[in-house]
Write a protein that holds these residues in place. Structure first.
Motif, short mmCIF file in Angstrom:
data_model
loop_
_atom_site.label_atom_id
_atom_site.label_comp_id
_atom_site.label_asym_id
_atom_site.label_seq_id
_atom_site.Cartn_x
_atom_site.Cartn_y
_atom_site.Cartn_z
N ASP A 183 0.84 -1.19 0.00
CA ASP A 183 0.00 0.00 0.00
C ASP A 183 0.87 1.25 0.00
OD1 ASP A 183 -2.85 1.12 0.44
OD2 ASP A 183 -1.66 2.11 2.01
N GLY A 184 0.39 2.31 -0.64
CA GLY A 184 1.19 3.52 -0.77
C GLY A 184 0.86 4.60 0.23
N SER A 185 0.04 4.31 1.23
CA SER A 185 -0.33 5.33 2.23
C SER A 185 0.89 5.80 2.99
CB SER A 185 -1.37 4.77 3.21
OG SER A 185 -2.53 4.33 2.53
N VAL A 186 0.91 7.10 3.29
CA VAL A 186 2.04 7.68 4.00
C VAL A 186 2.01 7.29 5.48
CG1 VAL A 186 3.14 9.83 4.72
CG2 VAL A 186 2.20 9.62 2.40
N GLU A 187 0.82 7.34 6.11
CA GLU A 187 0.70 7.08 7.54
C GLU A 187 0.94 5.60 7.84
OE1 GLU A 187 -1.61 8.43 5.67
OE2 GLU A 187 -2.02 10.47 6.38
N TYR A 188 1.76 5.34 8.82
CA TYR A 188 2.18 3.99 9.16
C TYR A 188 0.99 3.07 9.45
CZ TYR A 188 4.19 0.25 12.08
OH TYR A 188 4.54 -0.95 12.64
N GLY A 189 0.12 3.47 10.38
CA GLY A 189 -0.98 2.61 10.76
C GLY A 189 -2.00 2.40 9.66
N VAL A 190 -2.27 3.46 8.88
CA VAL A 190 -3.20 3.34 7.76
C VAL A 190 -2.66 2.36 6.74
CG1 VAL A 190 -4.30 4.57 5.85
CG2 VAL A 190 -4.14 5.65 8.11
N ARG A 191 -1.37 2.45 6.48
CA ARG A 191 -0.74 1.53 5.52
C ARG A 191 -0.88 0.08 5.99
NH1 ARG A 191 3.68 3.95 5.43
NH2 ARG A 191 5.01 2.66 6.75
N GLN A 192 -0.68 -0.15 7.29
CA GLN A 192 -0.80 -1.52 7.81
C GLN A 192 -2.23 -2.04 7.66
OE1 GLN A 192 2.13 -2.99 8.86
NE2 GLN A 192 3.01 -1.04 8.22
N CYS A 193 -3.22 -1.20 7.97
CA CYS A 193 -4.62 -1.63 7.86
C CYS A 193 -5.02 -1.87 6.41
CB CYS A 193 -5.54 -0.58 8.50
SG CYS A 193 -5.79 -0.82 10.26
N GLN A 194 -4.55 -1.03 5.51
CA GLN A 194 -4.89 -1.22 4.09
C GLN A 194 -4.28 -2.51 3.56
OE1 GLN A 194 -7.08 0.44 2.55
NE2 GLN A 194 -6.92 2.65 2.78
N GLU A 195 -3.08 -2.83 4.01
CA GLU A 195 -2.47 -4.08 3.57
C GLU A 195 -3.14 -5.29 4.21
OE1 GLU A 195 1.97 -2.48 2.32
OE2 GLU A 195 1.77 -3.64 4.18
N MET A 196 -3.60 -5.15 5.45
CA MET A 196 -4.39 -6.21 6.07
C MET A 196 -5.66 -6.47 5.25
SD MET A 196 -4.05 -5.20 10.12
CE MET A 196 -5.26 -6.40 10.67
N ALA A 197 -6.28 -5.38 4.75
CA ALA A 197 -7.49 -5.53 3.93
C ALA A 197 -7.20 -6.25 2.62
CB ALA A 197 -8.10 -4.16 3.67
N LYS A 198 -6.03 -5.99 2.04
CA LYS A 198 -5.65 -6.70 0.81
C LYS A 198 -5.50 -8.20 1.07
CE LYS A 198 -3.26 -2.97 -1.69
NZ LYS A 198 -2.09 -2.67 -2.52
N ILE A 199 -4.88 -8.53 2.18
CA ILE A 199 -4.70 -9.94 2.54
C ILE A 199 -6.07 -10.57 2.83
CG2 ILE A 199 -3.68 -11.51 4.24
CD1 ILE A 199 -1.53 -9.20 4.64
N LEU A 200 -6.91 -9.83 3.54
CA LEU A 200 -8.26 -10.30 3.87
C LEU A 200 -9.07 -10.56 2.60
CD1 LEU A 200 -10.55 -10.84 5.87
CD2 LEU A 200 -10.85 -8.37 6.09
N THR A 201 -8.97 -9.64 1.63
CA THR A 201 -9.69 -9.80 0.37
C THR A 201 -9.26 -11.07 -0.35
OG1 THR A 201 -9.92 -7.40 0.10
CG2 THR A 201 -10.18 -8.74 -1.87
N ARG A 202 -7.94 -11.34 -0.37
CA ARG A 202 -7.44 -12.54 -1.03
C ARG A 202 -7.93 -13.80 -0.29
NH1 ARG A 202 -3.06 -14.32 -4.10
NH2 ARG A 202 -3.27 -12.36 -5.23
#
Length: 360
Positions: free
Chosen positions: A173-192
């Motif tokens: 994920d390209g988000s600048v904020e550390y925690g937002v980036r982690q949550c967005q990547e968790m969502a990608k894993i969850l989607t898969r």
């Protein structure tokens, strides 16, 4: 089992160590991020971030440690101006209501999802207990993304969100904020996971309170379940010790207070956990504090626990099976003491003896 309509990816950062050492240094939460995922439609609904101002530390001039700044890139000034943790948690509760998923407001069911155990067990539960912040019931059950990933993809070890992203060949994920980036990547894993056919079954449970119990001398207790805590305040009860380990599941009757030869508490206790995983998390609380005292936490053996906690008193077992919470030992009673004298509001003067020792 029908799939939950929603899952909430939940992520915290502390003012100290993060990653695999999250919560180990007893630093306070400074960032809270959550992402609402619609499992039925397989999409992200919304993501929110809150900075959290920790309670002042008179010994530190700065709010964030260098470890935190390096790992998360958080802005110290934003953290200093943020509301405290209880306000941030109230915002989360309002968010759930506004999105129509809050269970107390007739919302649809959801469950929290975290990257590992530490976010809830080592940070949120532990810190809220210390600050006397009451948590809603939905903070006592969650899914561990690492465990769900390992179970579905049959991997031996899952060490981080990055490991899972790389394993699935997903874009970071390209988000600048550390925690937002982690949550967005968790969502990608969850989607898969959902697309590949994974279903979420039984959730992780966090015990709300210590249950009373008793073990016998011939009971087997694994060495991988027990720790020894040293340096406890002399007046500490089993419930005080359970609060120190809040977030970790202690076995029923799993706190054994060590006594001196004189029958007094000596500042040590043996604690038996429900699993080796929780025992290992307990070891990370080495030199955490109760008040101003730091508590040492070491590995101990099952035999150590049995030597202190083991008993074969059938009457005590029957008492606890009826919901009793505390057993006390009285020494120095006159031989002529009656049951009524002992059962009356413990008035040792009525027993006409100069020294009655009472201990739990």
């Amino acid at each position: 089992m029908a799939a939950l309509p929603h899952i909430v990816c939940f992520f915290v950062s502390t003012a100290g160590k993060n990653g695999d050492e999250l919560g180990a240094d007893e630093e306070q939460i400074v960032q809270l991020v959550y992402l609402l995922y619609d499992q039925n439609n397989n999409k992200v609904v919304d993501v929110q971030q809150h900075f959290v101002k920790p309670q002042p530390n008179e010994l530190a001039e700065t709010v964030l440690t260098e470890d935190c700044k390096t790992e998360t890139g958080l802005d110290e000034e934003l953290v200093k101006q943020a509301p405290p943790l209880d306000h941030a948690l109230e915002e989360f509760d309002r968010f759930l209501s506004a999105k129509g998923v809050h269970p107390d407001h007739g919302g649809r069911s959801f469950c929290l999802l975290t990257d590992g155990q530490a976010h809830l067990r080592q940070c949120v539960q532990h810190e809220c207990c210390k600050k006397n912040i009451s948590l809603p019931s939905y903070f006592y059950r969650f899914y561990d993304l690492r465990k769900e990933f390992r179970k579905f993809y049959k991997t031996d070890t899952v060490s981080s969100i990055k490991f899972m992203i790389d394993y699935l060949n997903l874009d970071e994920d390209g988000s600048v904020e550390y925690g937002v980036r982690q949550c967005q990547e968790m969502a990608k894993i969850l989607t898969r996971l959902v697309n590949d056919g994974h279903t979420f079954g039984d959730s992780e449970i966090i015990n709300e309170r210590l249950e009373g119990g008793i073990c016998t001398k011939n009971e087997y207790v694994s060495d991988g379940l027990v720790v020894r805590a040293r340096g406890l305040p002399w007046q500490s009860s089993d419930q005080d010790i359970a609060r120190f380990f809040k977030g970790l599941n202690i076995a029923k009757g799993g706190v054994a207070l060590c006594l001196s030869p004189q029958g007094r508490r000596n500042g040590e206790a043996l604690i038996r956990f429900e699993s080796e995983e929780h025992r290992d998390l307990a070891l990370k609380r080495h030199k955490h504090h109760i008040g101003q005292r730091y508590i040492e936490v070491y590995k101990a053996s099952g035999k150590d626990f049995i030597n202190v906690a083991g008993g074969n008193n059938s009457e005590a077992q029957a008492f606890l099976s009826r919901g009793g919470q505390t057993i006390i030992r009285m020494r120095g009673l006159p031989f002529t003491s009656t049951t009524q004298q002992v059962r009356s509001p413990i008035n040792t003067h009525s027993l006409k003896t100069p020294t009655i020792n009472v201990s739990s």
